[in-house]
Design an enzyme around this catalytic site. Structure first.
Site, PDB file in Angstrom:
ATOM      1  N   CYS A  78       6.365  -4.698  -6.793  1.00 39.79           N
ATOM      2  CA  CYS A  78       5.741  -5.414  -5.681  1.00 39.79           C
ATOM      3  C   CYS A  78       4.533  -6.195  -6.196  1.00 39.79           C
ATOM      4  O   CYS A  78       3.685  -5.640  -6.907  1.00 39.79           O
ATOM      5  CB  CYS A  78       5.323  -4.440  -4.589  1.00 39.79           C
ATOM      6  N   GLY A 125       2.822   4.800  -7.393  1.00 40.34           N
ATOM      7  CA  GLY A 125       4.170   4.775  -7.878  1.00 40.34           C
ATOM      8  C   GLY A 125       5.230   5.148  -6.839  1.00 40.34           C
ATOM      9  O   GLY A 125       5.026   5.032  -5.645  1.00 40.34           O
ATOM     10  N   ASP A 333      -7.315   7.647  -4.642  1.00 38.64           N
ATOM     11  CA  ASP A 333      -6.350   6.890  -5.439  1.00 38.64           C
ATOM     12  C   ASP A 333      -6.757   5.430  -5.607  1.00 38.64           C
ATOM     13  O   ASP A 333      -6.203   4.730  -6.459  1.00 38.64           O
ATOM     14  CB  ASP A 333      -4.930   7.022  -4.884  1.00 38.64           C
ATOM     15  N   CYS A 376     -25.005  -2.293  14.333  1.00 41.31           N
ATOM     16  CA  CYS A 376     -23.711  -2.754  14.833  1.00 41.31           C
ATOM     17  C   CYS A 376     -23.206  -1.811  15.915  1.00 41.31           C
ATOM     18  O   CYS A 376     -23.193  -0.595  15.731  1.00 41.31           O
ATOM     19  CB  CYS A 376     -22.700  -2.820  13.692  1.00 41.31           C
ATOM     20  N   CYS A 404     -15.192  -7.074   7.389  1.00 43.25           N
ATOM     21  CA  CYS A 404     -16.151  -6.893   8.484  1.00 43.25           C
ATOM     22  C   CYS A 404     -15.957  -7.909   9.609  1.00 43.25           C
ATOM     23  O   CYS A 404     -15.942  -7.545  10.791  1.00 43.25           O
ATOM     24  CB  CYS A 404     -17.573  -6.975   7.934  1.00 43.25           C
TER      25      CYS A 404
END
Length: 439
Positions: A78, A125, A333, A376, A404
């Site tokens: 990919c 993977g 990861d 915010c 954002c």
């Protein structure tokens, strides 16, 4: 011991919000895990009580494992995959497979800790490269080392191209929850998700999903939102729901090249916000109790239960450990890199990994957001967004998230409706609250 059931439905259904345990990783295969009548069929998982009196088990903060048994190895190429490059960390061999010794150590060691649910997430993977015998060994070891009364959940993120009926039967028998990557109809999906030989993968994915359906295995659909589909939210949503796929997760594609330039397949914050708004406008009028969209479920859970069910909505990134094929331990990861290695399952206890200064420093980065975040109105839901979207290309964690602008647009557009849905759930849970408030 029993395998925790993975049945789920939309969080806008109030009865589904109770006693929830979720996979915490934001871009995995998690959805709400709960018990139901199918638990009776899992009695095969009840093991004999075993004595662990000789083992010192300290109280620990709950965590899950994100395991990469085949490392970054994959049968697809990919364009937008961020993990393929991790092979350079393990360049001593071209083929990466977890050994039985490492598998035994990580399963036994994890099941010795105290967890509300022992959550194993198998990822890559492509984890199905390990073959069916590997996952038979996984469930065998979980049954052998699990204590009586404990619950195990197994999630697996896959491209689905290698799944056949025999594998699907095993996943269904032991209540694995699979997250299947499907970016939309063929003309969308195949733009970036292609084989090693540059062949389209959509037909192979659908064959794998059909095997899961035939054998009643639970699965979600994971949609990576890239330049192939970011302006086609309605097309993708209708395609999935017309196929009867009612559990979705949409993941923003945010990647940069070595010079810090946005990759051509990646999206901007504005595009992400527009995609989410369009998706919400399709879903909210009539599908809130039919289709589960994890992006929206997590918001509802935060509003109703004040619980962060994904790490992006929390203020600390210490929610899970990544275990590579060779047993190396990392905090996330997105951050499998040599300077963040926490140890190895063969010589590092989970207690030691949790107490690591590297892990501590990594975790607290989440709350080191920009000063603008403090004022915010959406900080309670955003929490500064994922660190990956803030410190890309060496930026400090105080950097504003790449997404954002779009997140603000999305929350401004949808917050009143989310608040309305949350109030409906509260009232359905406690109908007498209307009288208490004079309603």
């Amino acid at each position: 011991m029993r395998l925790h059931d993975s049945t789920a439905s939309s969080l806008s259904q109030p009865e589904k919000l109770d006693s929830e345990v979720t996979h915490i990783h934001p871009y995995g295969c998690g959805r709400i895990l709960r018990e139901d009548s199918r638990g009776a069929g899992l009695r095969r998982w009840m093991g004999r009580r075993r004595s662990f009196a000789h083992v010192e088990i300290d109280l620990m903060r709950p965590f899950m494992l994100l395991i990469k048994p085949a490392s970054a190895d994959c049968n697809l190429r990919c364009d937008y995959c961020f993990y393929l490059e991790k092979c350079h960390l393990f360049s001593e061999t071209k083929r990466h497979r977890m050994t039985d010794a490492i598998l035994q150590r990580l399963i036994r060691g994890y099941l010795l800790t105290d967890q509300p649910v022992y959550s194993f997430a198998w990822q890559g993977g492509e984890p199905t490269l390990m073959g069916l015998d590997f996952f038979r060994r996984v469930t065998e070891l979980q049954m052998r080392h699990g204590r009586d009364g404990s619950s195990v959940s197994n999630g697996l993120q896959t491209n689905a191209t290698l799944i056949d009926d025999e594998m699907a039967v095993h996943f269904a028998q032991y209540s694995f929850l699979l997250g299947c990557s499907l970016d939309g109809p063929g003309e969308i999906h195949d733009k970036y998700r292609r084989s090693i030989n540059d062949k389209p993968s959509h037909a192979d994915v659908m064959r794998g999903i059909e095997a899961l359906q035939r054998n009643n295995a639970d699965f979600n659909i994971l949609v990576l939102v890239s330049q192939s589909n970011v302006r086609r939210a309605r097309t993708v949503y209708r395609y999935l729901t017309d196929l009867g796929f009612l559990h979705h997760q949409y993941i923003p594609c945010v990647e940069f090249d070595e010079q810090g330039k946005r990759q051509p397949f990646a999206i901007t914050g504005r595009e992400w916000g527009e995609f989410l708004c369009e998706l919400f406008d399709i879903w909210s009028p009539s599908d809130t109790r039919v289709v589960s969209i994890r992006n929206f479920d997590t918001i509802m859970s935060k509003l109703v239960n004040q619980e962060a069910t994904v790490c992006t909505m929390g203020c600390d990134c210490r929610q899970y450990f990544v275990i590579e094929h060779n047993g190396d331990i990392y905090p996330c990861d997105f951050f499998v890199q040599s300077d963040l290695k926490l140890g190895n399952v063969l010589d590092t206890s989970w207690e030691k990994a949790q107490a690591s200064p590297v892990y501590r420093d990594f975790g607290v980065m989440k709350s080191q957001w920009n000063r603008a975040c403090e004022i915010c109105p959406h900080l309670d839901l955003c929490q500064g967004d994922c660190i990956k979207h803030r410190n890309y290309m060496g930026n400090e964690p105080t950097n504003i998230s790449w997404l954002c602008e779009g997140l603000k647009t999305f929350f401004q557009h949808t917050r009143p409706r989310f608040d309305e849905l949350a109030e409906i759930i509260r009232q359905e849970r406690n109908p007498w609250s209307i009288l208490d408030t004079g309603g």
